[in-house]
Motif scaffolding. Structure first.
Motif, mmCIF file in Angstrom:
data_model
loop_
_atom_site.group_PDB
_atom_site.id
_atom_site.type_symbol
_atom_site.label_atom_id
_atom_site.label_comp_id
_atom_site.label_asym_id
_atom_site.label_seq_id
_atom_site.Cartn_x
_atom_site.Cartn_y
_atom_site.Cartn_z
ATOM 1 N N GLY A 169 -16.358 6.319 -0.069
ATOM 2 C CA GLY A 169 -15.385 7.384 -0.307
ATOM 3 C C GLY A 169 -15.041 7.619 -1.755
ATOM 4 N N LEU A 170 -15.779 6.982 -2.672
ATOM 5 C CA LEU A 170 -15.490 7.137 -4.096
ATOM 6 C C LEU A 170 -16.179 8.380 -4.636
ATOM 7 C CD1 LEU A 170 -13.833 5.364 -6.051
ATOM 8 C CD2 LEU A 170 -15.978 4.336 -6.804
ATOM 9 N N LEU A 207 0.825 -1.204 0.000
ATOM 10 C CA LEU A 207 0.000 0.000 0.000
ATOM 11 C C LEU A 207 0.862 1.258 0.000
ATOM 12 C CD1 LEU A 207 -2.972 0.815 -0.004
ATOM 13 C CD2 LEU A 207 -2.898 0.879 2.494
ATOM 14 N N ASP A 208 2.058 1.140 0.541
ATOM 15 C CA ASP A 208 2.981 2.273 0.550
ATOM 16 C C ASP A 208 3.414 2.668 -0.861
ATOM 17 O OD1 ASP A 208 4.274 -0.352 0.763
ATOM 18 O OD2 ASP A 208 6.136 0.759 0.623
ATOM 19 N N ILE A 209 3.356 1.731 -1.793
ATOM 20 C CA ILE A 209 3.714 2.044 -3.182
ATOM 21 C C ILE A 209 2.755 3.093 -3.738
ATOM 22 C CG2 ILE A 209 3.849 1.110 -5.524
ATOM 23 C CD1 ILE A 209 4.686 -1.571 -4.315
ATOM 24 N N ILE A 210 1.462 2.887 -3.493
ATOM 25 C CA ILE A 210 0.467 3.856 -3.958
ATOM 26 C C ILE A 210 0.589 5.156 -3.188
ATOM 27 C CG2 ILE A 210 -2.003 4.296 -4.238
ATOM 28 C CD1 ILE A 210 -2.446 1.313 -4.522
ATOM 29 N N GLN A 239 -8.724 4.552 1.748
ATOM 30 C CA GLN A 239 -8.956 5.487 2.844
ATOM 31 C C GLN A 239 -7.853 5.396 3.894
ATOM 32 O OE1 GLN A 239 -12.814 5.932 4.707
ATOM 33 N NE2 GLN A 239 -13.870 5.375 2.811
ATOM 34 N N ARG A 240 -7.168 4.271 3.964
ATOM 35 C CA ARG A 240 -6.090 4.100 4.941
ATOM 36 C C ARG A 240 -4.921 5.039 4.650
ATOM 37 N NH1 ARG A 240 -6.557 -0.556 8.077
ATOM 38 N NH2 ARG A 240 -4.313 -0.524 8.475
ATOM 39 N N ILE A 241 -4.808 5.492 3.394
ATOM 40 C CA ILE A 241 -3.755 6.451 3.051
ATOM 41 C C ILE A 241 -4.373 7.780 2.619
ATOM 42 C CG2 ILE A 241 -1.977 4.752 2.480
ATOM 43 C CD1 ILE A 241 -2.766 5.033 -0.456
ATOM 44 N N ASN A 242 -5.622 8.002 3.057
ATOM 45 C CA ASN A 242 -6.330 9.270 2.805
ATOM 46 C C ASN A 242 -6.439 9.604 1.321
ATOM 47 O OD1 ASN A 242 -6.708 9.869 5.617
ATOM 48 N ND2 ASN A 242 -4.547 10.476 5.716
ATOM 49 N N ALA A 277 3.456 7.223 -4.513
ATOM 50 C CA ALA A 277 3.166 7.763 -5.841
ATOM 51 C C ALA A 277 2.205 8.936 -5.756
ATOM 52 C CB ALA A 277 2.582 6.660 -6.729
ATOM 53 N N VAL A 278 1.192 8.834 -4.898
ATOM 54 C CA VAL A 278 0.218 9.916 -4.749
ATOM 55 C C VAL A 278 0.883 11.169 -4.192
ATOM 56 C CG1 VAL A 278 -1.836 10.648 -3.480
ATOM 57 C CG2 VAL A 278 -1.770 8.384 -4.534
#
Length: 335
Positions: A205-206, A145-148, A175-178, A151-152
């Protein structure tokens, strides 16, 4: 597959712009305009509303069930209904299995088909309870998940999902990475189903982009402002698989080409991800390595290579998990 000459990319099947048109609401005047008008009026106001009532009753009724019971009910319904009431789709699914998994014997191919039927059924009933995962994080396992997240934080991102496991968990995971992405959204047929889908996904949250060609310009604007857009590049349309290519000739008719075009126009990083069902209503979510398109000598010079780069990232994952793939009941494109 590589580009053999500079103009090869131009010989790929050209993409036709697609515009979404919502269903028109027949008026009382239409009912008196003739037989077809009366049929349309009756279907919209009577027949469709009976189905709408059934869908709403089923959706809210299944909310009363525990999560695992709801999922198991869907598995049983899928295994019962798919071979009996969706015979064309079932035939296509079995033909696709034989084409993509010739290494399996007939018994193994049938077992794969039955498991896919269960997966299809689970997806339908889990819509009633999928947002409970927001308060039950123990049912989700994360890898990369840290990869995304990285990148964000670095710039615009196109999140490319796959229709595996239950992809509706995606907004909950992000949502875990806002991250609240804007997603290309095609409402399902049926007013009740469309209302349910929008309600569930909004609560997750979409945020939605207009379907079809009308969503491209807003997506470009979001990405140029450093935002996040979500799409899926595995898809079936009109009974045919448009992505992945599965060794068929590349084309520009699907979301693989759209994702590449958006990335080229905005400099966005592509983040492929997927989730797999591990045990009932539990999922393992994985992010793949990011894809940053390399420079090209002239606009469109790498079009084919770029599309194949993205295709080759997602195709092995789907081939390995056909039992959980939503579009298995579509046919391969003619070679």
């Amino acid at each position: 597959m590589t580009v053999e000459e500079p103009r090869q990319a131009e010989r790929i099947t050209k993409r036709k712009a697609w515009t979404f048109a919502s269903q028109e609401r027949p008026s009382l005047a239409d009912a008196f305009s003739g037989r077809e008008g009366l049929r349309a009026f009756w279907r919209y106001w009577v027949t469709d509303n009976l189905w709408n009532l059934a869908h709403l009753s089923g959706h809210f009724g299944m909310k009363l069930l525990p999560m695992d019971a709801c999922s198991k009910l869907g598995a049983a319904l899928g295994l019962f209904a798919m071979p009996r009431f969706h015979k064309v789709a079932s035939r296509r699914a079995q033909e696709t299995i034989r084409a993509l998994r010739p290494d399996l014997n007939e018994v193994e191919q049938q077992a794969l088909f039955r498991e896919n039927c269960r997966a299809q059924g689970r997806l339908m009933t889990e819509f009633s309870v999928v947002n409970r995962l927001q308060t039950n994080p123990d049912r989700l396992t994360f890898h990369g998940l840290d990869i995304i997240d990285d990148a964000v934080k670095a710039g615009p991102v196109i999140i490319v999902g796959m229709h595996l496991g239950n992809w509706e968990v995606g907004p909950t995971v992000l949502q875990r990475i806002n991250v609240r992405p804007h997603a290309f959204y095609l409402p399902p047929r049926g007013r009740a189903k469309a209302w349910i889908a929008e309600r569930v996904r909004t609560k997750a949250g979409l945020r939605f982009l207009p379907p079809g060609a009308e969503g491209i310009r807003p997506a470009i604007k979001i990405l140029k402002n450093g935002g996040v857009v979500s799409t899926f590049c595995d898809e079936g349309f009109g009974g045919l698989i448009r992505g992945p290519f599965f060794d068929r000739k590349p084309h520009l008719e699907g979301n693989l080409a759209i994702a590449i075009r958006l990335a080229r126009m905005t400099g966005a990083t592509i983040c492929p991800w997927y989730n797999l069902r591990t045990d009932g209503f539990r999922f393992e979510c994985r992010a793949l390595p990011t894809i940053k398109l390399p420079p090209e000598d002239r606009p469109g010079a790498r079009q084919l290579d770029d599309i194949l780069m993205l295709n080759n990232a997602i195709e092995p994952i789907i081939r390995a998990n056909l039992d959980q793939w939503y579009f298995l009941d579509n046919s391969l494109r003619p070679e």
